[in-house]
Every structure is written in C-alpha cells, then in structure tokens.
Design an enzyme around this catalytic site. Structure first.
Site, short mmCIF file in Angstrom:
data_model
loop_
_atom_site.label_atom_id
_atom_site.label_comp_id
_atom_site.label_asym_id
_atom_site.label_seq_id
_atom_site.Cartn_x
_atom_site.Cartn_y
_atom_site.Cartn_z
N GLU A 191 163.03 -40.04 23.78
CA GLU A 191 162.96 -38.53 22.86
C GLU A 191 163.07 -37.60 23.90
O GLU A 191 162.17 -36.76 24.15
CB GLU A 191 161.32 -38.55 22.35
N ARG A 199 163.87 -31.27 26.33
CA ARG A 199 164.52 -30.35 27.49
C ARG A 199 166.19 -30.50 27.87
O ARG A 199 166.58 -29.64 28.11
CB ARG A 199 163.55 -30.14 28.55
N ARG A 207 156.90 -19.09 29.84
CA ARG A 207 156.92 -20.25 30.96
C ARG A 207 156.56 -19.57 32.04
O ARG A 207 155.76 -20.37 32.74
CB ARG A 207 158.38 -21.02 30.54
N CYS A 238 151.93 -5.44 27.25
CA CYS A 238 151.14 -4.43 27.71
C CYS A 238 150.24 -5.28 28.82
O CYS A 238 148.93 -5.28 28.56
CB CYS A 238 150.34 -3.95 26.72
N1 LLP Z 1 157.76 -36.93 23.47
C1 LLP Z 1 156.72 -36.53 23.23
C2 LLP Z 1 155.72 -37.37 22.92
C3 LLP Z 1 156.28 -35.28 24.08
O1 LLP Z 1 155.13 -34.92 24.03
C4 LLP Z 1 157.53 -34.44 24.53
C5 LLP Z 1 157.05 -33.21 25.15
C6 LLP Z 1 158.67 -34.88 24.56
C7 LLP Z 1 159.12 -36.41 24.05
C8 LLP Z 1 159.91 -34.33 24.93
O2 LLP Z 1 159.75 -33.90 26.22
P1 LLP Z 1 161.02 -33.19 27.27
O3 LLP Z 1 162.22 -34.36 27.44
O4 LLP Z 1 161.31 -31.92 26.49
O5 LLP Z 1 160.44 -32.75 28.54
N2 LLP Z 1 156.26 -26.51 26.82
C9 LLP Z 1 156.41 -27.10 28.07
C10 LLP Z 1 156.85 -28.54 27.60
C11 LLP Z 1 155.80 -29.35 27.06
C12 LLP Z 1 156.23 -30.64 26.65
C13 LLP Z 1 155.56 -31.38 25.60
N3 LLP Z 1 156.01 -32.58 25.30
C14 LLP Z 1 157.16 -26.56 29.06
O6 LLP Z 1 157.89 -25.36 28.54
O7 LLP Z 1 157.75 -26.83 30.10
#
Ligand code: LLP
Length: 427
Positions: A283, A286, A323, A354
C-alpha cells in the site's frame, strides 16, 4: 551549508529548465501557473504520478493499493484506478471520495484502528474488497453488523504488529509492540485474533497485514518484517500478505531512498528466503505522490535582522505544509526563475501564520538576489501536504493543478473566503 543549486533528481520527472533558466513542469512554465491559479499552489506532474502507479503495479501485481491518505481527491482516485491500482482508505471520508470517484468497491480496502459502526456499514453495504481488522472490538462489531445488514461476509485481513522498530520519526512508526495499531505477535494476541476471525461466519479471513511505519529508508526493515512474520503466517495457512506502505522518499540533497521496484524486490526476496508462498501485496502512498508535486509560494516580505538571521515570508505555511512543524521534516527551496543558480544565502523560510513555529525551512539556501515578489518552489510536497492542510488562521487552502503535455487542469480549486464561512450555522 552548501551553495549548490537544487538537485534536479528531487523534482518531478517532467521538470525542465527553460532557456531563461526558469522551471517548467509538464511542459508549462510554473511562473505561468502561478499567474493563472494563484499561490500557494500545488503543481502535480501527472505523468510522474502515472509512472509511479505503473511501477507499483509491475512490482507487486494488480492488487497493490494506493494509500489515499497521502493525497486524495476525485482526480487522483480516477488516475490511480486508470493505472491499475487498488485503493486503501483509512476513514469513512476517504471511502466517500473513493466511491464518489467511481472506484470499483471491490478495489477498495478499508483500514483504521477505530472504525465506527457508520464506517463499517458504508463499507459493508458498498461491498468493499477488503477490510483490515485492527481490534477485537472491530471483530465484535463486524459480527453484529453483517447479519443485521444482511451483507455478504467481507474478505478480511488481520493487522499484526510484528515488533519491528523501523528507523523513522516516532509519530509515523507503527511496527513496534507498543502501538495503537493491530494485534501484537509477541503477546499472542495475533494468534487469538486469527482463531476468532477464522471461526466467524461473519467474515472471510484471507490474510495478514503488516505496516511497520512511514518514510522508512532502509529496505532491510521490510525484509525483517517479512521474516519475523513468516512462521506465524505459515502456521495460519492464509493466502495473502500485505506489507503495508512506508518506503521513504528523498526530500533533501543528502537523502537517498530505494525505488518502489527495489522495495518490492527486497520484500519478495525475503518471502522466498523464508519459504513463504503468499500472494504479497502493498500500500504505497508517499512513494507514489510525494516527488510528483512542488508547492509554489510568493515571497511577501524579507526581514534582515543584523547579526541574527534573515526571514523570508511566503504566502502559505504550516496550513499547507505542517510536516516541518510536526516531524521536523526537511525541505529544499529554490527560485522558480533561476533553478540552476547557486544558493549561497542562508535564510529562514517562514509562513504567514501567527506563531513563531510556522517554519517551512529553518535553514534554507537561496540565491543571493532573492527578492519580494519572487516565486519560491519547495519540491517533494505531493504527499501529506494538501491532505494534511488546515484552515488555521482562516487561511484558505491552496488549489491543486495537474499538468501534462503542456496542459494544466485544476483538480482542486482554491478555497474562497466564503468557503471559510460555509460550516458556520450562526448566520
Ligand atoms: N498503509 C497503512 C496502513 C498506513 O498507515 C500508511 C501510512 C500507508 C499504508 C502509507 O504509507 P506511505 O507509503 O505513505 O509511507 N503524515 C505522515 C505520514 C503518516 C503515514 C500514516 N500511514 C507524514 O507526513 O510523514
């Protein structure tokens, strides 16, 4: 601090420097996009998004899902489905967008550590392809809802926490035992959950799900997750293993990350070495969306504090990119009019909110001649930027444009001042 220009590898695939030195994406000068759509603006290279989706499908096979939390809107939903991906949603809201975009329900996986009755009901009645079950309460809830709704028992994966501490920010680390997500392997909860789900007529247990965290740079952690889960997986006799998302991307000059293909190769090699015959899926969020986009800001003020530092303020900030404040994440910045210019000047790029914490790049390198009115670019803002944007200080959220082959289409319009009033009931 290096005065080198921004590394072009951090820019979207179709990014080019035009004859005057300015930035072009998808065949269009970004300065033109800023004039036409305003700033701040998220500019996505559509071909880049499509190429990463296609890479994921080639690397993991057709069941691979895009993690919609990274960036989600109708246009993105249609794009990922056109490219052959399925979709992971983690809330009723993300599910709503998926269904509104016409994502076939069987290609949707519902996640979440606290799915409500409403969320489960919507997923069950729509007939989503998978539910990743995260708790004993959720097992109870599905057992109550399925007969009540008269819906077919959903295909279910159980989320297991394997006890892996991936090196990433603690807020986005999820594989360790002490986690709000999933059933821990080491405590025997995972085994108990498998017993319950397998015996339940309200669900069809087909697999196990493991997600160790996000922005993980080292493919070895995924290898460890697979080998840690291997014996358990073999003992439960299921078919599908989802490795979740989490492969990192480079945001700044000294960062390097594996490609989606290298990530998949590491996971498949670990599965083979552990003798796993599972269908392995994933899945990514990013790694599909982050480097596909840049944010364009307009420089509004430049404040030189003698002997201290220079503050360069732009027309967005922590509301379009939280971020840096949340995770201390680093970004590069450069001027749209001179992409290849040396950047000898160290400044702090801040937003218009602010509070002093509203910093986008604490120690940015910019060209000497940065001036008020300049168009500033921060690359690698396609994931967890627009999706985490807020209306703090009643700043309207930016528009999003997709560019491709010299054509720009606005896929999310900029919020208007009146949008800021639309939820108020006290007219
Ligand atoms: N699958 C599950 C169950 C997840 O919880 C996540 C991300 C993904 C897939 C996707 O992960 P990716 O490939 O995007 O790393 N807001 C944070 C990132 C939070 C990720 C949460 N879960 C940031 O800006 O770095």
């Amino acid at each position: 601090m290096s005065a080198a220009p921004v590394e072009l590898r951090l820019l979207p695939d179709s990014a080019k420097v035009d004859e005057s030195g300015g930035l072009e994406i998808g065949g269009l000068p970004v300065a033109e996009l800023a004039e036409r759509f305003g700033t701040p603006l998220f500019v996505y290279d559509e071909a880049h998004l499509r190429a990463r989706c296609a890479e994921a499908v080639a690397a993991f096979g057709p069941g691979v899902s895009y993690a919609s939390k990274a960036f989600w809107c109708l246009a993105m939903a249609r794009l990922v489905v056109e490219e052959g991906m399925s979709v992971d949603v983690s809330t009723g809201g993300e599910l709503h967008v998926a269904l509104a975009a016409g994502v076939p329900p069987e290609r949707i996986t519902l996640h979440g550590n606290n799915k409500s009755d409403d969320e489960l009901t919507r997923a069950l009645t729509a007939g989503v392809g998978r539910i990743v079950v995260d708790s004993f309460d959720e097992i109870d809830r599905i057992e109550r809802l399925v007969p009540m709704l008269g819906s077919a028992p959903p295909a279910v994966l159980l989320r297991v926490t394997p006890g892996i501490e991936a090196h990433t920010h603690e807020y986005v680390r999820t594989g360790q035992n002490d986690s709000k997500f999933g059933f821990t392997l080491s405590t025997g909860l995972a085994e108990r959950a498998v017993g319950m789900a397998a015996a339940s007529p309200a669900m069809d247990l087909i697999g196990i799900h493991v997600h160790i965290g996000s922005q993980v740079f080292v493919a070895d952690f995924f290898r460890d997750a697979v080998s840690t889960i291997a014996d358990f997986f073999a003992s439960v006799g299921l078919h599908e293993l989802s490795i979740g998302g989490g492969i990192g991307v480079a945001y700044v000059a000294d960062e390097h990350a594996p490609t989606i293909t290298e990530w998949a190769d590491a996971v498949h090699a670990a599965a083979t070495a552990s003798g796993l015959g599972a269908h392995i899926t994933a899945e990514p969020g990013r790694s599909i969306a982050a480097a596909a986009a840049v944010t364009l800001y307009r420089v509004g003020t430049i404040k030189e504090l003698p002997g201290l530092r220079t503050y360069v303020s732009v027309d967005g900030g922590m509301s379009d990119n939280p971020r840096p404040v949340l995770y201390g994440s680093g970004y590069e910045a450069f001027l749209a009019r001179e992409v290849l210019a040396p950047r000898p000047r160290t400044v702090r790029i801040v937003g218009k909110h602010c509070e002093s914490g509203d910093v986008i790049v604490p120690d940015a390198q910019l060209p000497e001649d940065v001036a008020v009115g300049d168009l500033l670019v921060t690359p690698v803002t396609g994931a967890y930027g627009h999706s985490m944007a807020s209306n703090y200080n009643k700043v309207p959220r930016p528009a999003v444009v997709f560019v491709s082959g010299g054509v720009a289409r606005e896929v999310v319009r900029r919020e208007t001042l009146d949008d800021l009033l639309r939820l108020d009931v006290d007219g």
